[in-house]
Write a protein that holds these residues in place. Structure first.
Motif, short mmCIF file in Angstrom:
data_model
loop_
_atom_site.label_atom_id
_atom_site.label_comp_id
_atom_site.label_asym_id
_atom_site.label_seq_id
_atom_site.Cartn_x
_atom_site.Cartn_y
_atom_site.Cartn_z
N ILE A 132 -9.78 -25.97 40.21
CA ILE A 132 -9.17 -25.15 39.17
C ILE A 132 -9.42 -23.68 39.49
O ILE A 132 -10.56 -23.26 39.67
CB ILE A 132 -9.73 -25.50 37.78
CG1 ILE A 132 -9.35 -26.93 37.42
CG2 ILE A 132 -9.22 -24.50 36.73
CD1 ILE A 132 -9.88 -27.41 36.09
N ILE A 133 -8.33 -22.91 39.55
CA ILE A 133 -8.40 -21.49 39.85
C ILE A 133 -8.33 -20.65 38.58
O ILE A 133 -8.97 -19.62 38.47
CB ILE A 133 -7.24 -21.09 40.80
CG1 ILE A 133 -7.32 -21.91 42.08
CG2 ILE A 133 -7.25 -19.60 41.11
CD1 ILE A 133 -8.62 -21.80 42.83
N GLY A 134 -7.55 -21.10 37.61
CA GLY A 134 -7.41 -20.38 36.35
C GLY A 134 -6.95 -21.32 35.25
O GLY A 134 -6.35 -22.36 35.52
N ILE A 135 -7.26 -20.96 34.01
CA ILE A 135 -6.92 -21.79 32.85
C ILE A 135 -6.28 -20.93 31.77
O ILE A 135 -6.79 -19.85 31.46
CB ILE A 135 -8.19 -22.47 32.27
CG1 ILE A 135 -8.89 -23.30 33.35
CG2 ILE A 135 -7.84 -23.33 31.05
CD1 ILE A 135 -10.28 -23.77 32.95
N ASP A 136 -5.18 -21.41 31.21
CA ASP A 136 -4.50 -20.76 30.08
C ASP A 136 -4.51 -21.75 28.92
O ASP A 136 -3.62 -22.60 28.81
CB ASP A 136 -3.07 -20.37 30.46
CG ASP A 136 -2.33 -19.68 29.35
OD1 ASP A 136 -2.79 -19.71 28.19
OD2 ASP A 136 -1.25 -19.13 29.62
N ASN A 137 -5.57 -21.70 28.10
CA ASN A 137 -5.70 -22.65 26.99
C ASN A 137 -4.61 -22.49 25.96
O ASN A 137 -4.18 -23.47 25.35
CB ASN A 137 -7.07 -22.51 26.34
CG ASN A 137 -8.17 -23.10 27.19
OD1 ASN A 137 -8.00 -24.13 27.82
ND2 ASN A 137 -9.30 -22.42 27.25
N GLU A 138 -4.14 -21.26 25.74
CA GLU A 138 -3.11 -21.02 24.74
C GLU A 138 -1.82 -21.78 25.06
O GLU A 138 -1.18 -22.33 24.18
CB GLU A 138 -2.82 -19.52 24.64
CG GLU A 138 -1.80 -19.18 23.56
CD GLU A 138 -1.55 -17.69 23.45
OE1 GLU A 138 -0.51 -17.33 22.89
OE2 GLU A 138 -2.39 -16.89 23.92
N HIS A 139 -1.47 -21.83 26.35
CA HIS A 139 -0.24 -22.50 26.76
C HIS A 139 -0.50 -23.87 27.40
O HIS A 139 0.41 -24.49 27.93
CB HIS A 139 0.54 -21.61 27.74
CG HIS A 139 1.02 -20.37 27.08
ND1 HIS A 139 0.39 -19.14 27.26
CD2 HIS A 139 2.04 -20.15 26.22
CE1 HIS A 139 1.02 -18.23 26.55
NE2 HIS A 139 2.02 -18.81 25.91
#
Length: 67
Positions: A23-30
């Motif tokens: 995992i490089i990045g996470i966008d919890n909102e989307h």
């Protein structure tokens, strides 16, 4: 998979793939994240976006993965 359990740098699998990804990045909102194949190739690995619901924890421990 619960989004609260994901962290940048985690080694995971995809529901439809037996390979491992980091995992490089996470966008919890989307409800999406960016991953790349793991282990990295000498030339690098492309990063791609995938819905969090398509992520699963590896069936093996991290120590078994990096052997």
């Amino acid at each position: 998979m619960k989004k609260e359990n994901l962290s940048q740098g985690d080694c995971v699998q995809l529901l439809n793939d037996e390979n491992f990804f980091q995992i490089i990045g996470i966008d919890n909102e989307h409800q999406k994240c960016w991953v790349r194949k793991w282990p990295l190739l000498p030339t690098g690995c492309p990063v791609f976006e995938i819905p969090i619901k398509e992520i699963s924890m590896p069936s093996k421990s991290y120590k078994e993965i990096i052997k």
